[in-house]
Scaffold this motif. Structure first.
Motif, PDB file in Angstrom:
ATOM      1  N   VAL A 239       0.854  -1.187   0.000  1.00  8.23           N
ATOM      2  CA  VAL A 239       0.000   0.000   0.000  1.00  8.23           C
ATOM      3  C   VAL A 239       0.890   1.237   0.000  1.00  8.23           C
ATOM      4  CG1 VAL A 239      -1.733   1.309   1.278  1.00  8.23           C
ATOM      5  CG2 VAL A 239      -1.863  -1.193   1.202  1.00  8.23           C
ATOM      6  N   GLY A 240       0.871   1.966  -1.078  1.00  6.65           N
ATOM      7  CA  GLY A 240       1.673   3.176  -1.181  1.00  6.65           C
ATOM      8  C   GLY A 240       0.954   4.383  -0.614  1.00  6.65           C
ATOM      9  N   PRO A 241       1.639   5.516  -0.516  1.00  8.07           N
ATOM     10  CA  PRO A 241       1.044   6.732   0.062  1.00  8.07           C
ATOM     11  C   PRO A 241      -0.229   7.183  -0.652  1.00  8.07           C
ATOM     12  CG  PRO A 241       3.425   6.975  -0.157  1.00  8.07           C
ATOM     13  CD  PRO A 241       3.059   5.709  -0.861  1.00  8.07           C
ATOM     14  N   ALA A 242      -0.290   7.013  -1.957  1.00 10.71           N
ATOM     15  CA  ALA A 242      -1.437   7.516  -2.717  1.00 10.71           C
ATOM     16  C   ALA A 242      -2.726   6.784  -2.379  1.00 10.71           C
ATOM     17  CB  ALA A 242      -1.148   7.425  -4.213  1.00 10.71           C
ATOM     18  N   GLU A 243      -2.641   5.545  -1.964  1.00  7.90           N
ATOM     19  CA  GLU A 243      -3.851   4.770  -1.674  1.00  7.90           C
ATOM     20  C   GLU A 243      -4.063   4.506  -0.192  1.00  7.90           C
ATOM     21  OE1 GLU A 243      -3.786   0.777  -3.246  1.00  7.90           O
ATOM     22  OE2 GLU A 243      -1.600   0.674  -3.143  1.00  7.90           O
ATOM     23  N   LEU A 244      -3.180   5.024   0.663  1.00  8.46           N
ATOM     24  CA  LEU A 244      -3.262   4.745   2.093  1.00  8.46           C
ATOM     25  C   LEU A 244      -4.602   5.144   2.687  1.00  8.46           C
ATOM     26  CD1 LEU A 244      -2.082   3.959   4.846  1.00  8.46           C
ATOM     27  CD2 LEU A 244      -1.130   6.269   4.998  1.00  8.46           C
ATOM     28  N   ILE A 245      -5.036   6.363   2.460  1.00  5.35           N
ATOM     29  CA  ILE A 245      -6.261   6.861   3.106  1.00  5.35           C
ATOM     30  C   ILE A 245      -7.474   6.078   2.628  1.00  5.35           C
ATOM     31  CG2 ILE A 245      -7.642   8.891   3.570  1.00  5.35           C
ATOM     32  CD1 ILE A 245      -4.709   8.841   4.697  1.00  5.35           C
ATOM     33  N   GLY A 246      -7.492   5.704   1.356  1.00  3.98           N
ATOM     34  CA  GLY A 246      -8.582   4.891   0.836  1.00  3.98           C
ATOM     35  C   GLY A 246      -8.621   3.514   1.477  1.00  3.98           C
ATOM     36  N   VAL A 247      -7.458   2.895   1.672  1.00  2.23           N
ATOM     37  CA  VAL A 247      -7.403   1.580   2.310  1.00  2.23           C
ATOM     38  C   VAL A 247      -7.858   1.665   3.762  1.00  2.23           C
ATOM     39  CG1 VAL A 247      -5.813  -0.221   3.131  1.00  2.23           C
ATOM     40  CG2 VAL A 247      -5.657   0.612   0.781  1.00  2.23           C
ATOM     41  N   LEU A 248      -7.414   2.688   4.470  1.00  3.59           N
ATOM     42  CA  LEU A 248      -7.834   2.842   5.867  1.00  3.59           C
ATOM     43  C   LEU A 248      -9.346   3.001   5.970  1.00  3.59           C
ATOM     44  CD1 LEU A 248      -5.004   5.203   7.208  1.00  3.59           C
ATOM     45  CD2 LEU A 248      -5.343   2.788   7.765  1.00  3.59           C
ATOM     46  N   ALA A 249      -9.946   3.687   5.016  1.00  2.00           N
ATOM     47  CA  ALA A 249     -11.400   3.890   5.034  1.00  2.00           C
ATOM     48  C   ALA A 249     -12.148   2.639   4.592  1.00  2.00           C
ATOM     49  CB  ALA A 249     -11.766   5.072   4.145  1.00  2.00           C
ATOM     50  N   GLY A 253     -12.427   0.857   7.892  1.00  2.00           N
ATOM     51  CA  GLY A 253     -13.526   1.681   8.376  1.00  2.00           C
ATOM     52  C   GLY A 253     -13.093   2.849   9.228  1.00  2.00           C
ATOM     53  N   ILE A 254     -11.915   3.412   8.957  1.00  2.00           N
ATOM     54  CA  ILE A 254     -11.371   4.500   9.765  1.00  2.00           C
ATOM     55  C   ILE A 254     -11.628   5.831   9.069  1.00  2.00           C
ATOM     56  CG2 ILE A 254      -9.267   5.500  10.728  1.00  2.00           C
ATOM     57  CD1 ILE A 254      -8.152   2.608  10.848  1.00  2.00           C
ATOM     58  N   GLU A 255     -12.303   6.752   9.774  1.00  2.00           N
ATOM     59  CA  GLU A 255     -12.619   8.068   9.232  1.00  2.00           C
ATOM     60  C   GLU A 255     -11.601   9.084   9.741  1.00  2.00           C
ATOM     61  OE1 GLU A 255     -16.659   9.014  10.129  1.00  2.00           O
ATOM     62  OE2 GLU A 255     -17.456   7.158   9.248  1.00  2.00           O
ATOM     63  N   LEU A 256     -10.963   9.821   8.817  1.00  2.00           N
ATOM     64  CA  LEU A 256      -9.906  10.767   9.153  1.00  2.00           C
ATOM     65  C   LEU A 256     -10.256  12.159   8.665  1.00  2.00           C
ATOM     66  CD1 LEU A 256      -6.993   8.487   7.922  1.00  2.00           C
ATOM     67  CD2 LEU A 256      -7.517   8.962  10.321  1.00  2.00           C
ATOM     68  N   ASP A 257      -9.758  13.174   9.378  1.00  2.00           N
ATOM     69  CA  ASP A 257      -9.920  14.528   8.860  1.00  2.00           C
ATOM     70  C   ASP A 257      -8.740  14.847   7.933  1.00  2.00           C
ATOM     71  OD1 ASP A 257      -7.710  15.393  10.422  1.00  2.00           O
ATOM     72  OD2 ASP A 257      -9.010  15.981  12.083  1.00  2.00           O
ATOM     73  N   ALA A 258      -8.786  15.991   7.289  1.00  2.00           N
ATOM     74  CA  ALA A 258      -7.793  16.335   6.278  1.00  2.00           C
ATOM     75  C   ALA A 258      -6.392  16.424   6.870  1.00  2.00           C
ATOM     76  CB  ALA A 258      -8.172  17.650   5.600  1.00  2.00           C
ATOM     77  N   GLU A 259      -6.277  16.998   8.070  1.00  2.00           N
ATOM     78  CA  GLU A 259      -4.960  17.132   8.704  1.00  2.00           C
ATOM     79  C   GLU A 259      -4.358  15.772   9.015  1.00  2.00           C
ATOM     80  OE1 GLU A 259      -2.914  19.090  12.714  1.00  2.00           O
ATOM     81  OE2 GLU A 259      -5.036  19.420  12.279  1.00  2.00           O
ATOM     82  N   ALA A 261      -5.105  12.893   7.566  1.00  2.00           N
ATOM     83  CA  ALA A 261      -4.806  12.203   6.313  1.00  2.00           C
ATOM     84  C   ALA A 261      -3.481  12.674   5.732  1.00  2.00           C
ATOM     85  CB  ALA A 261      -5.937  12.417   5.312  1.00  2.00           C
ATOM     86  N   ALA A 262      -3.268  13.979   5.713  1.00  2.00           N
ATOM     87  CA  ALA A 262      -2.027  14.519   5.163  1.00  2.00           C
ATOM     88  C   ALA A 262      -0.817  14.067   5.981  1.00  2.00           C
ATOM     89  CB  ALA A 262      -2.099  16.042   5.116  1.00  2.00           C
ATOM     90  N   GLY A 263      -0.959  14.055   7.289  1.00  2.00           N
ATOM     91  CA  GLY A 263       0.139  13.629   8.146  1.00  2.00           C
ATOM     92  C   GLY A 263       0.489  12.168   7.952  1.00  2.00           C
ATOM     93  N   LEU A 264      -0.515  11.326   7.813  1.00  2.00           N
ATOM     94  CA  LEU A 264      -0.268   9.900   7.634  1.00  2.00           C
ATOM     95  C   LEU A 264       0.341   9.594   6.279  1.00  2.00           C
ATOM     96  CD1 LEU A 264      -3.496   8.582   9.337  1.00  2.00           C
ATOM     97  CD2 LEU A 264      -1.166   8.323  10.190  1.00  2.00           C
ATOM     98  N   VAL A 265      -0.038  10.349   5.261  1.00  2.00           N
ATOM     99  CA  VAL A 265       0.586  10.186   3.951  1.00  2.00           C
ATOM    100  C   VAL A 265       2.066  10.509   4.036  1.00  2.00           C
ATOM    101  CG1 VAL A 265       0.702  11.115   1.612  1.00  2.00           C
ATOM    102  CG2 VAL A 265      -1.507  10.512   2.600  1.00  2.00           C
ATOM    103  N   ARG A 266       2.415  11.505   4.816  1.00  2.00           N
ATOM    104  CA  ARG A 266       3.835  11.835   4.996  1.00  2.00           C
ATOM    105  C   ARG A 266       4.567  10.703   5.712  1.00  2.00           C
ATOM    106  NH1 ARG A 266       1.647  17.068   6.001  1.00  2.00           N
ATOM    107  NH2 ARG A 266       1.666  16.719   8.252  1.00  2.00           N
TER     108      ARG A 266
END
Length: 272
Positions: A239-249, A253-259, A261-266
């Motif tokens: 799972v690369g950075p580009a798809e991380l937030i989608g996989v978590l959701a 089933g994990i809901e994240l705010d924008a801040e 999501a951006a931090g976890l991608v980093r």
């Protein structure tokens, strides 16, 4: 002990999708345990972001219930203990040594619960992630339970220690061991401090999300996503950075705010 009076029980029950009867009995304990692990994923994302992890009931409820996030063992089992206490169960904490990583002696860093129902003790653990039980396990030497094809067992060792195991295609695998003495919320705080901040903690500096299930169990650790099916087959992918937030959701089933999501991608980008 577990601040059950501070819990919004109706909100918690809605979060886990439970609408059945409530009584301090085994039927309720089993149903609540299964509903909790099915609804609230294991995750360390605040640790990965370098945030403090508060364990008071109000904070844990705001995160896991109100924001529909997940948490790791101290958060999960603190929330579950508060709910059980509120309903009238007798609940005690235990501290365990993780034995799923081989023969090395590990520190006591896992928190679980022992619930007494009708004079009998049951291991209840909503916070061991993808390898954990779906329902409570009887705390009896030689106990063996089949939970939707996932088999767990308990073995008594020296000095009153109990060992939780799971049955794999290759045989029994140790999960964790724990002594009979009680630990308390203040002890959860101490273990939480180590797990959330010590440089040797496996939760620091990396993304971890875990989820048990009836058909499959899934784990995301760093960039590796693993699915273990009930028949023992395994699927793995990166799972690369580009798809991380989608996989978590989508997977966890994990809901994240924008801040967040951006931090976890980093964080994930540093692993690639």
């Amino acid at each position: 002990m577990w601040s059950g009076e501070e819990l919004d029980l109706d909100a918690y029950l809605a979060r886990i999708g439970y609408s059945g009867e409530l009584a301090p009995d085994l039927r309720t304990l089993r149903a609540l345990h299964r509903a909790h692990v099915g609804a609230i994923p294991f995750e360390n994302l605040d640790v990965a972001l370098g945030r403090r992890i508060p364990l008071d009931v109000k904070s844990v409820q705001a995160k896991l219930v109100g924001r529909r996030r997940g948490g790791y063992c101290y958060e999960q089992n603190s929330l579950f203990a508060a709910a059980l206490e509120r309903i009238g169960f007798e609940v005690a904490g235990r501290g365990a040594r993780n034995r799923s990583r081989g023969d090395a002696l590990t520190a006591i860093t896992h928190a679980l619960l022992v619930v007494t129902v009708g004079g009998e003790q049951w291991l209840a653990d909503t916070g061991f992630g993808w390898q954990g039980p779906l329902e409570p396990v009887p705390l009896v030497d030689g106990a063996r339970v089949d939970q939707d094809g996932w088999v767990f067992g308990v073995v008594a060792e020296a000095e009153g220690v109990h060992l939780l195991r799971s049955l794999r295609p290759e045989g029994w695998a140790d999960l964790y061991s724990f002594a009979p003495h009680s630990v308390y919320p203040v002890d959860f705080e101490l273990m939480n401090h180590y797990s959330s901040s010590h440089p040797l903690s496996r939760f620091v500096g990396q993304v971890v999300a875990l989820r048990p299930g009836s058909e499959a169990r899934r784990a995301l650790v760093r960039t590796g996503l693993t699915s273990v099916n009930r028949d023992g087959t395994t699927e793995e992918r990166t799972v690369g950075p580009a798809e991380l937030i989608g996989v978590l959701a989508e997977v966890f089933g994990i809901e994240l705010d924008a801040e967040e999501a951006a931090g976890l991608v980093r964080v994930q980008s540093a692993e690639v």
